[in-house]
Design an enzyme around this catalytic site. Structure first.
Site, mmCIF file in Angstrom:
data_model
loop_
_atom_site.group_PDB
_atom_site.id
_atom_site.type_symbol
_atom_site.label_atom_id
_atom_site.label_comp_id
_atom_site.label_asym_id
_atom_site.label_seq_id
_atom_site.Cartn_x
_atom_site.Cartn_y
_atom_site.Cartn_z
ATOM 1 N N GLN A 137 -5.298 15.304 -3.031
ATOM 2 C CA GLN A 137 -5.939 14.040 -2.720
ATOM 3 C C GLN A 137 -5.356 12.924 -3.488
ATOM 4 O OE1 GLN A 137 -8.304 13.554 -0.478
ATOM 5 N NE2 GLN A 137 -8.775 11.631 -0.882
ATOM 6 N N ASP A 168 -0.814 16.964 4.807
ATOM 7 C CA ASP A 168 -0.855 15.679 4.571
ATOM 8 C C ASP A 168 0.269 15.181 5.403
ATOM 9 O OD1 ASP A 168 -2.873 14.123 3.773
ATOM 10 O OD2 ASP A 168 -2.313 14.167 1.528
ATOM 11 N N LYS A 216 -14.088 16.767 3.630
ATOM 12 C CA LYS A 216 -12.753 17.727 4.068
ATOM 13 C C LYS A 216 -13.405 19.307 3.764
ATOM 14 C CE LYS A 216 -9.748 14.237 2.999
ATOM 15 N NZ LYS A 216 -8.315 13.640 2.349
HETATM 16 N N1 GUN Z 1 -6.294 9.249 0.136
HETATM 17 C C1 GUN Z 1 -7.050 8.577 0.970
HETATM 18 N N2 GUN Z 1 -6.440 9.013 2.333
HETATM 19 C C2 GUN Z 1 -5.832 10.001 2.028
HETATM 20 C C3 GUN Z 1 -5.177 10.903 2.540
HETATM 21 O O1 GUN Z 1 -5.077 10.763 4.046
HETATM 22 N N3 GUN Z 1 -4.377 11.999 2.069
HETATM 23 C C4 GUN Z 1 -4.682 12.265 0.661
HETATM 24 N N4 GUN Z 1 -4.145 13.194 0.256
HETATM 25 N N5 GUN Z 1 -5.267 11.458 -0.090
HETATM 26 C C5 GUN Z 1 -5.759 10.235 0.502
#
Ligand code: GUN
Length: 310
Positions: free
Chosen positions: A97, A120, A53
């Site tokens: 996350q 998100d 990311k």
């Molecule tokens: N963990 C796995 N997929 C995601 C996601 O799309 N967003 C977040 N914040 N954590 C994740």
């Protein structure tokens, strides 16, 4: 059947080019969108995702920052960090996350994120807007799936869409997005009766279960479009031979890395029966990070009242 491969890597690259252009235009006007990522604890898979990311931000010209509280972080400390990020005007997007370490109250932390910075799309305000179809920031994987369908030339309106999996991150929000695109939507889960028969109705079948190759020939209507959200691992040569017969590259990957990825859909069945499908890897995965960038750009614009009406 000669199935069309929906190439997520190529679609993601195309969207990232568009995002890079839009980011450059915003930067020229004095705003560089900034994403803050909170990676709490020592989850190795999360660390890999977060690295990708941060790297993706760099590639499209966005700023980013990484916060790494320890595995034993308290809910209060996480709330303080989130509130600090909420207050800082130069931070446009906040991503916590998941999963958080076990002792942390996940919902409390997600609810503390300023909805205007919730890239998100998991804050109740944004989920509420998603229900009404009035959303700006929606969860990234479902947004990515819609992009794959649209840019892959797949008509959604009027189609029977069946989503297998009812997670907050994928299944539920995707069901709503497909509904807003005028599909007839069914969401299946572990208590669904006659899953195969329900899946057989699907013109668009989405597998978001988290189990290797559980969607097979008997689930897929001939000519269906199949979207595979799964990211599972095969760790034995016998399994690799079973699902990818004669695939020397897969065997080599297994030898080198100890595993090779596989989705929730049986790769042998999907090639036989689908008219179009997303491969694993290189299908849905690349779009998830890309839509996070898109959401960060959207948040930066919305927070500055730039050209988007509420
Ligand atoms: N963990 C796995 N997929 C995601 C996601 O799309 N967003 C977040 N914040 N954590 C994740």
């Amino acid at each position: 059947m000669n199935a069309q491969i929906l190439n997520g890597t190529a679609i993601a690259a195309q969207i990232r080019q568009e995002l890079a252009r839009e980011t450059a235009a915003l930067a020229a006007a004095g705003t560089i969108p900034r994403l803050a990522v909170v990676l709490a604890g020592n989850n190795p898979a999360s660390a890999v995702y977060v690295r990708s990311k941060i790297k993706a931000c760099e590639e499209v010209g966005m700023a980013s920052e990484l916060h790494t509280p320890a595995e034993d972080v308290s809910t209060e400390a996480l709330l303080e960090l989130v509130q600090d990020l909420n207050r800082r005007p130069e931070v446009d997007g906040i991503l916590v996350q998941l999963p958080l370490p076990r002792q942390a109250a996940t919902r409390r932390v997600l609810d503390a994120v300023d909805p205007a910075k919730d890239v998100d799309g998991l804050h109740p305000v944004n989920l509420g807007k998603l229900i009404s179809g009035n959303h700006r920031l929606a969860p990234c994987t479902p947004l990515g799936i819609i992009q794959i369908l649209k840019r892959g030339g797949i008509e959604i309106a009027g189609k029977e869409a069946v989503v297998v999996g009812r997670s907050d991150l994928v299944g539920k929000p995707l069901g709503l997005l497909l509904l807003h695109e005028h599909a007839t939507v069914t969401i299946c889960h572990s208590r669904t009766r006659q899953l195969e028969a329900v899946c057989q109705r699907a013109d668009i079948l989405v597998a978001a279960i988290g189990q290797a190759a559980v969607i097979g020939e008997r689930h897929i209507k001939p000519g269906a479009v199949v979207i595979d959200v799964g990211t599972n691992r095969l760790t034995s040569a016998a399994e690799v031979e079973k699902y990818f017969p004669g695939d020397a590259q897969r065997l080599e990957q297994l030898e080198k890395r100890g595993a090779t990825p596989i989705g929730d859909v049986d790769p042998r069945a999907v090639r036989e029966r689908a008219s179009a499908f997303t491969p694993v890897p290189g299908g849905v995965g690349p779009l998830t990070v890309t839509m996070l960038l898109a959401n960060t750009l959207t948040a930066a614009r919305l927070r500055r009242g730039d050209g988007m009406t509420e």
